[in-house]
Write an enzyme that holds these catalytic residues in place. Structure first.
Site, mmCIF file in Angstrom:
data_model
loop_
_atom_site.group_PDB
_atom_site.id
_atom_site.type_symbol
_atom_site.label_atom_id
_atom_site.label_comp_id
_atom_site.label_asym_id
_atom_site.label_seq_id
_atom_site.Cartn_x
_atom_site.Cartn_y
_atom_site.Cartn_z
ATOM 1 N N GLY A 55 0.810 -1.214 0.000
ATOM 2 C CA GLY A 55 0.000 0.000 0.000
ATOM 3 C C GLY A 55 0.842 1.261 0.000
ATOM 4 C CB CYS A 56 4.218 2.089 0.867
ATOM 5 S SG CYS A 56 3.703 2.013 2.581
ATOM 6 C CD GLU A 57 2.936 6.761 -5.262
ATOM 7 O OE1 GLU A 57 3.971 7.392 -5.514
ATOM 8 O OE2 GLU A 57 1.799 7.200 -5.475
ATOM 9 C CB SER A 58 8.660 4.638 -1.232
ATOM 10 O OG SER A 58 8.570 5.862 -1.910
#
Length: 141
Positions: A55-58
């Site tokens: 759920g994190c872009e990074s």
């Protein structure tokens, strides 16, 4: 009647005082990078798929320890800005018990720090994903 403000751990109080004294976004951004540099690195063994937060872009890895009813979290990211945000999240949550962690208002914390308006929706979603993973870890223990 508004709810009572939670008692902040000393490191969270220090972060809050420091960020509230920063007069501009540029000063807060510089502080954010400095806090990110303080983040203790995770070991190679902790950089696993199981510790990867979805759920994190990074890429963000999260590890946890539970001792004497209190939680200690460790996190890492390849992105400098995210490391700073993670460091500020960790100073707020480390040492909490499961019930206090479940009650934590993440947007309020970053609002108090003066960072809410600069958080893009994707960063806010990522931080919420990290907090959600923390809460999942507390229920799995």
């Amino acid at each position: 009647m508004s709810p009572a403000q939670p008692v902040l751990p000393p490191s969270a109080k220090q972060a809050l005082d420091t960020f509230q004294q920063a007069g501009s976004w540029e000063q807060r951004a510089r502080l954010l990078m400095q806090w990110g540099e303080k983040l203790a690195p995770l070991s190679e063994a902790q950089h696993t798929e199981q510790n990867l937060v979805h759920g994190c872009e990074s890429k963000v890895w999260l590890a946890a320890e539970h001792t004497e009813q209190r939680w200690q979290f460790y996190a890492a990211s390849e992105a400098r800005l995210i490391r700073g945000l993670l460091a500020l999240l960790l100073v707020r949550v480390n040492g909490l018990d499961s019930a206090a962690l479940a009650q934590l208002d993440l947007s309020d914390w970053f609002n108090q720090l003066g960072l809410s308006r600069q958080l893009s929706p994707s960063r806010s979603n990522g931080l919420n994903a990290v907090l959600q993973r923390m809460r999942e870890l507390t229920t799995e223990a």
